[in-house]
Design a protein around this motif. Structure first.
Motif, PDB file in Angstrom:
ATOM      1  N   LEU A 108       5.023  -2.105 -10.078  1.00 58.41           N
ATOM      2  CA  LEU A 108       5.329  -3.203  -9.161  1.00 58.41           C
ATOM      3  C   LEU A 108       6.777  -3.122  -8.689  1.00 58.41           C
ATOM      4  N   ARG A 109       6.971  -3.393  -7.415  1.00 52.05           N
ATOM      5  CA  ARG A 109       8.324  -3.450  -6.861  1.00 52.05           C
ATOM      6  C   ARG A 109       8.972  -4.785  -7.226  1.00 52.05           C
ATOM      7  N   ASP A 110      10.299  -4.840  -7.055  1.00 49.70           N
ATOM      8  CA  ASP A 110      11.023  -6.070  -7.379  1.00 49.70           C
ATOM      9  C   ASP A 110      10.525  -7.253  -6.571  1.00 49.70           C
ATOM     10  N   ASP A 111      10.197  -7.024  -5.293  1.00 50.19           N
ATOM     11  CA  ASP A 111       9.745  -8.140  -4.469  1.00 50.19           C
ATOM     12  C   ASP A 111       8.369  -8.627  -4.890  1.00 50.19           C
ATOM     13  N   GLU A 112       7.551  -7.741  -5.463  1.00 50.13           N
ATOM     14  CA  GLU A 112       6.234  -8.147  -5.938  1.00 50.13           C
ATOM     15  C   GLU A 112       6.348  -8.966  -7.228  1.00 50.13           C
ATOM     16  N   ILE A 113       7.300  -8.588  -8.082  1.00 46.68           N
ATOM     17  CA  ILE A 113       7.551  -9.368  -9.295  1.00 46.68           C
ATOM     18  C   ILE A 113       8.103 -10.736  -8.918  1.00 46.68           C
ATOM     19  N   LEU A 114       9.016 -10.741  -7.944  1.00 54.76           N
ATOM     20  CA  LEU A 114       9.593 -12.006  -7.475  1.00 54.76           C
ATOM     21  C   LEU A 114       8.506 -12.910  -6.914  1.00 54.76           C
ATOM     22  N   GLU A 115       7.538 -12.332  -6.239  1.00 53.26           N
ATOM     23  CA  GLU A 115       6.447 -13.129  -5.670  1.00 53.26           C
ATOM     24  C   GLU A 115       5.688 -13.878  -6.772  1.00 53.26           C
ATOM     25  N   THR A 116       5.424 -13.215  -7.878  1.00 54.90           N
ATOM     26  CA  THR A 116       4.743 -13.866  -8.996  1.00 54.90           C
ATOM     27  C   THR A 116       5.578 -15.006  -9.564  1.00 54.90           C
ATOM     28  N   TYR A 117       6.874 -14.766  -9.666  1.00 52.60           N
ATOM     29  CA  TYR A 117       7.796 -15.771 -10.215  1.00 52.60           C
ATOM     30  C   TYR A 117       7.875 -16.998  -9.309  1.00 52.60           C
ATOM     31  N   LEU A 118       8.056 -16.783  -8.019  1.00 51.05           N
ATOM     32  CA  LEU A 118       8.180 -17.899  -7.097  1.00 51.05           C
ATOM     33  C   LEU A 118       6.835 -18.591  -6.853  1.00 51.05           C
ATOM     34  N   ASP A 119       5.753 -17.852  -7.006  1.00 51.05           N
ATOM     35  CA  ASP A 119       4.435 -18.489  -6.929  1.00 51.05           C
ATOM     36  C   ASP A 119       4.263 -19.474  -8.084  1.00 51.05           C
TER      37      ASP A 119
END
Length: 208
Positions: A167-178
């Motif tokens: 997973l890219r950083d932006d994909e991990i961030l998406e999970t966090y912000l979701d």
């Protein structure tokens, strides 16, 4: 990532859902939701991991609002990958050395959404054993050969590790912000750039 996190947090805090800025209470719920988003079966994170992450609760709200700090997000995800790697190693060895027999009266609960997390690695390995037996039995009931079952299960677990590790950083961030969006409203999702583009294409039924 920091700017996106800070802006998203500010917007949610001023939204019509609560008009409630991020505080220690909401941060606690954010961390709980993020942990469950990564480990829905509560079989990877140890209770000691959760206790360690609790130290973020005191200052995370202020750090998120002022600088968009994502230290907790990355630390938790790194620990998730560590535990997932341990599980895959266990599964690989168990499939190589264990003879799976189903002659007793074992009980396994598939719904662990509210279950306690394993206290230590030993408890986690016992839980992984039960999960693997349940997966093996499911394949066996589908009349698959033992050799085919082992390779299928190993491939499944290794693929999950490759996927999450890639997973890219932006994909991990998406999970966090979701997870953060769900703290404010369970029906609202945070969409990253690619997900937003996919949604737009689907809604317009056209691709340019």
């Amino acid at each position: 990532d920091a700017n996106i996190t800070r802006l998203t947090t500010a917007l949610l805090g001023r939204s019509q859902f609560s008009h409630h800025p991020l505080d220690a209470e909401l941060v606690g719920r954010l961390l709980d939701r993020y942990l469950d988003a990564l480990d829905g079966t509560r079989s990877l994170f140890l209770q000691s991991d959760v206790d360690e992450f609790a130290t973020y609760r005191a200052n995370l709200a202020r750090a998120t609002l002022t600088t968009g700090d994502t230290t907790a997000e990355h630390a938790i995800f790194a620990r998730y990958l560590q535990r997932l790697t341990q599980q895959v190693s266990y599964v690989r060895e168990a499939l190589r050395t264990t003879k799976f027999e189903f002659v007793g009266h074992d009980v396994y609960s598939f719904d662990r959404s509210h279950a306690r997390r394993p206290a230590d690695v030993g408890a986690a390995r016992e839980l992984w054993r039960q999960q693997l037996r349940a997966e093996y039995l499911e394949e066996k009931l589908a009349d698959k050969a033992s050799e085919k079952i082992a390779s299928t299960l190993l491939q499944r677990h290794e693929q999950q590790l490759r996927t999450m590790g890639g997973l890219r950083d932006d994909e991990i961030l998406e999970t966090y912000l979701d997870a953060l969006a769900h703290v404010y409203d369970p029906h609202s999702d945070y969409l990253g750039h690619e997900e937003m583009e996919n949604l737009s294409i689907a809604m317009q039924l056209s691709l340019f």
